[in-house]
Motif scaffolding. Structure first.
Motif, short mmCIF file in Angstrom:
data_model
loop_
_atom_site.label_atom_id
_atom_site.label_comp_id
_atom_site.label_asym_id
_atom_site.label_seq_id
_atom_site.Cartn_x
_atom_site.Cartn_y
_atom_site.Cartn_z
N ASN A 185 1.82 8.28 4.76
CA ASN A 185 1.92 7.55 6.04
C ASN A 185 3.23 6.74 6.06
OD1 ASN A 185 1.49 4.92 4.77
ND2 ASN A 185 -0.67 5.54 4.60
N LYS A 186 3.58 6.25 7.23
CA LYS A 186 4.88 5.59 7.43
C LYS A 186 5.05 4.35 6.54
CE LYS A 186 7.33 8.20 9.90
NZ LYS A 186 8.61 8.68 9.36
N ASP A 187 4.00 3.57 6.41
CA ASP A 187 4.08 2.35 5.57
C ASP A 187 4.38 2.71 4.12
OD1 ASP A 187 3.74 0.59 7.54
OD2 ASP A 187 1.65 0.04 7.07
N THR A 188 3.67 3.73 3.63
CA THR A 188 3.89 4.17 2.25
C THR A 188 5.30 4.73 2.11
OG1 THR A 188 1.54 4.68 2.08
CG2 THR A 188 2.95 5.62 0.40
N GLU A 189 5.73 5.50 3.12
CA GLU A 189 7.09 6.07 3.09
C GLU A 189 8.12 4.94 2.97
OE1 GLU A 189 8.11 9.37 5.90
OE2 GLU A 189 9.71 8.00 6.54
N LYS A 190 7.92 3.90 3.78
CA LYS A 190 8.85 2.76 3.75
C LYS A 190 8.87 2.13 2.35
CE LYS A 190 9.66 -1.48 6.12
NZ LYS A 190 8.90 -2.58 6.72
N LYS A 191 7.68 1.99 1.77
CA LYS A 191 7.58 1.41 0.43
C LYS A 191 8.32 2.26 -0.60
CE LYS A 191 3.24 -0.98 0.18
NZ LYS A 191 1.84 -0.84 -0.21
N LEU A 192 8.10 3.58 -0.53
CA LEU A 192 8.72 4.48 -1.51
C LEU A 192 10.25 4.50 -1.34
CD1 LEU A 192 6.27 7.53 -1.77
CD2 LEU A 192 6.32 5.41 -3.10
N ILE A 193 10.70 4.40 -0.08
CA ILE A 193 12.16 4.33 0.16
C ILE A 193 12.72 3.06 -0.47
CG2 ILE A 193 13.94 4.04 1.93
CD1 ILE A 193 12.28 5.93 3.73
N GLU A 194 12.02 1.94 -0.25
CA GLU A 194 12.48 0.66 -0.81
C GLU A 194 12.58 0.72 -2.34
OE1 GLU A 194 10.00 -2.58 0.49
OE2 GLU A 194 10.66 -2.31 2.58
N ILE A 195 11.54 1.27 -2.93
CA ILE A 195 11.52 1.39 -4.40
C ILE A 195 12.67 2.27 -4.88
CG2 ILE A 195 10.22 2.39 -6.35
CD1 ILE A 195 7.64 1.62 -4.66
N SER A 196 12.82 3.44 -4.24
CA SER A 196 13.83 4.40 -4.68
C SER A 196 15.24 3.87 -4.45
CB SER A 196 13.65 5.73 -3.96
OG SER A 196 12.36 6.23 -4.20
N ASN A 197 15.42 3.13 -3.36
CA ASN A 197 16.73 2.54 -3.06
C ASN A 197 17.21 1.60 -4.16
OD1 ASN A 197 18.08 3.42 -0.77
ND2 ASN A 197 16.67 2.34 0.60
#
Lengths: 256, 256
Positions: A132-144
């Motif tokens: 979902n979008k919230d999880t996607e945002k979290k994973l992007i933040e982590i990976s960034n």
């Protein structure tokens, strides 16, 4: 952010170092092999276990970095629902995790890793997928925090990218191996090919591999190719590889 | 030392620039194609011809850098006996030149060349063969002026090295091409594999390609390999290459 690493292989080792160096708190390492769990955990000042029932239930992120074959076996033994669960496989679909966590996804670093050499993650492409979008945002933040190359791909795209990586990395490496074997029979070191190997990669990256193609197959030089196949009769697989790769090079040239 | 270059292709172009820059006097360029001869000769301030009968008879060195197919066709039309004649082919035997000059040999630079990019010869391995010790000494002296990597190999060894180079360069490049094609279907650029391609080469050179081998075939992961072959059914040659290279990786692992 508290992270539990499930797995202690090449990828798990490299990813957990990258996360630790970016300020994440690796609280625990799980591996079926006690020694592997201990070795990695000690380097990360984390606790460790080889009992899946002892996994710390209150971490913020669970990274399952396991072989494709054992992923489900191990994940289905976890006796709580992780807050956020990801796997790191190129070829396994994300939805494999659906039954085991509310928020889940994939963090797939597109690189070949060994435990002996810790990679700098900054330039490693990381392929992300989330449920979902919230999880996607979290994973992007982590990976960034560990890389500047973040890509969003679905499971189908990721499996194609993984297939491309098999040709580009695993199969390329086998071409090097065959070359080394041929040279060894003449007591010649692979070193003699180093400048050629570097130039081959450089040319492919500067223009494109299709444009950079050279050699007997490209010129359809039947005489040399016949001679080469005769030189390979001692290894029928090498001979087949020679034939089919040559045929494919020539067909690609003709655009067939 | 006055040099005549017979040929104006990728190798002829790069080799003649290296010689010119090392102080050799390129007096003439021959090519069957008038424009190619003119283009290269002008860059070297040399004369040029597309008529083999017009080749300058009093030069110190004649370098026949032609395709394997056309070498003999052209050399047998030369209407005098060159003082020193070499060819630059990896796969043709030295003795092909026996009938056409008293002193003859081979200067084979182990590199892939394009006309568009003039290579620095310093680190390019040059494989030398000569018909007698005096000629060998001369070819070593000449080669030493353009490269620090001089090797003596006979025709049989050189043809094996050339075969190894076909795997290491031409076939490796085709693996890149297949990877790019798979990615293009997903609108993904080959750029995403750059860090992986660099690391693959780096790992193979640091340890050895045999030790650096990874991937589904190495793990004998039948499930992924079956899935990958299904993804390649649109191109039967790619599918065959996938099967045979995978089989060869696994056999090599087992030492068979």
């Amino acid at each position: 952010m508290n992270v539990v690493i499930i797995g202690a292989g090449n990828l798990a080792t490299n990813l957990s170092f990258a996360l630790r160096n970016a300020g994440f708190n690796i609280v625990q390492v799980y591996s079926r092999t006690y020694q592997s769990a201990e070795l990695l955990a000690n380097k990360l000042s984390a606790s460790f276990t080889n009992n899946i029932k002892e996994i710390e239930p209150h971490a913020d992120l669970y990274i399952a970095s396991l072989s494709d074959d054992s992923l489900l076996d191990i994940i289905q033994q976890v006796n709580f629902s992780p807050s956020l669960l990801v796997h790191t496989s190129g070829s396994l679909p994300m939805d494999l995790l659906k039954k085991y966590a509310k928020d889940y996804g994939v963090i797939y670093p597109l690189q070949t890793f060994t435990k002996n050499k810790i990679s700098d993650f900054k330039t490693i492409p990381i392929c992300i997928e989330a449920n979902n979008k919230d999880t996607e945002k979290k994973l992007i933040e982590i990976s960034n925090k560990i890389s500047t190359q973040i890509h969003l791909f679905n499971s189908d795209q990721r499996s194609k990218i993984h297939l491309a990586a098999v040709f580009a990395c695993n199969f390329t490496n086998h071409m090097y191996t065959i070359a080394e074997e041929i040279l060894q029979k003449e007591n010649v070191s692979l070193d003699i090919l180093k400048p050629l190997l570097k130039e081959t990669l450089s040319n492919a990256l500067i223009s494109s591999p299709l444009k950079a193609q050279t050699g007997p197959a490209m010129r359809n030089d039947i005489k040399i190719m016949t001679k080469h196949k005769e030189m390979l009769t001692y290894n029928p697989l090498f001979e087949k590889i020679y034939s089919f790769v040559s045929e494919s090079i020539y067909k690609n040239k003709l655009g067939k």
